[in-house]
Design a protein around this motif. Sequence first.
Motif, mmCIF file in Angstrom:
data_model
loop_
_atom_site.group_PDB
_atom_site.id
_atom_site.type_symbol
_atom_site.label_atom_id
_atom_site.label_comp_id
_atom_site.label_asym_id
_atom_site.label_seq_id
_atom_site.Cartn_x
_atom_site.Cartn_y
_atom_site.Cartn_z
ATOM 1 N N GLU A 16 22.524 56.771 23.608
ATOM 2 C CA GLU A 16 23.153 56.638 22.295
ATOM 3 C C GLU A 16 24.385 57.541 22.222
ATOM 4 O OE1 GLU A 16 21.915 56.335 17.613
ATOM 5 O OE2 GLU A 16 20.362 56.670 19.113
ATOM 6 N N SER A 52 24.080 52.373 24.584
ATOM 7 C CA SER A 52 23.587 51.459 23.554
ATOM 8 C C SER A 52 24.820 50.878 22.869
ATOM 9 C CB SER A 52 22.761 52.232 22.519
ATOM 10 O OG SER A 52 21.568 52.698 23.089
ATOM 11 N N PHE A 80 18.343 53.382 23.470
ATOM 12 C CA PHE A 80 17.591 52.224 22.995
ATOM 13 C C PHE A 80 16.950 51.471 24.156
ATOM 14 C CE2 PHE A 80 19.884 53.053 19.195
ATOM 15 C CZ PHE A 80 19.293 52.337 18.162
ATOM 16 N N GLU A 81 15.677 51.156 23.991
ATOM 17 C CA GLU A 81 14.964 50.378 25.012
ATOM 18 C C GLU A 81 15.617 49.032 25.250
ATOM 19 O OE1 GLU A 81 10.382 49.253 26.183
ATOM 20 O OE2 GLU A 81 10.828 49.829 24.113
ATOM 21 N N TYR A 83 18.580 48.262 25.314
ATOM 22 C CA TYR A 83 19.754 48.393 26.188
ATOM 23 C C TYR A 83 19.395 49.019 27.540
ATOM 24 C CZ TYR A 83 22.561 47.122 22.161
ATOM 25 O OH TYR A 83 23.107 46.448 21.091
ATOM 26 N N TYR A 132 11.373 60.786 18.504
ATOM 27 C CA TYR A 132 11.687 59.854 17.419
ATOM 28 C C TYR A 132 10.452 59.574 16.572
ATOM 29 C CZ TYR A 132 13.453 55.770 14.971
ATOM 30 O OH TYR A 132 13.835 54.875 13.998
#
Length: 197
Positions: A16, A52, A80-81, A83, A132
């Motif tokens: 990110e 991402s 991000f998973e 991406y 997160y």
Amino acid sequence: MEPTKKVLLLLANGFEVFEASVFIDVMGWNLVEGDGSTELFTCGCKKEIKSSFKQRFLPDYLIGDIDINSFDALAIPGGFEVYGFYNDAYSDKFLDVIRGFKAQNKPIASVCVGALPIAKSGVLKNKKGTTYNSPVRRTALKDFGVDVLDQPIVHDDHIITSWNPSTAVDVALLLLENLTSKTNADNVRHLMGFDVY
């Protein structure tokens, strides 16, 4: 003048951008306006990395070319998973860099799910951490043997973890404090205007 402290920003594909940029800016502001002691370098598994949201980046180093002895701290943004973040972040090469920094007790700082590769590497086992604030990511962290705390930033045994992008600036400034001093980090915080909101 203090000797330069070199920070390695370890980037997985799908990282990110905001979470990476805070380390770049805080260490850069310190270099130019603070005590002048920090430099930051980027590293990735490939010559070109996509973040991402698909922006392209050229890291300073390939992961296989890193000499951990040349660096003083490690920073890892989340990603991000969707991406592909975990493809790089959970790779042996990526995890070995984390283990190498921990073996020398050098500070490691992460934002958001950047905590998960740290935990997967084994260096957070039986230590406190956070990630997160979603049940899936919290469960994954716990499954790696981490004592998961419900708080924005956790600092245990030279390892900083945090729970979402809103913590990123504070994490970067805490890493700066670890590398320099609280007085210096507070000064950079003030110069960047983060103490007046």
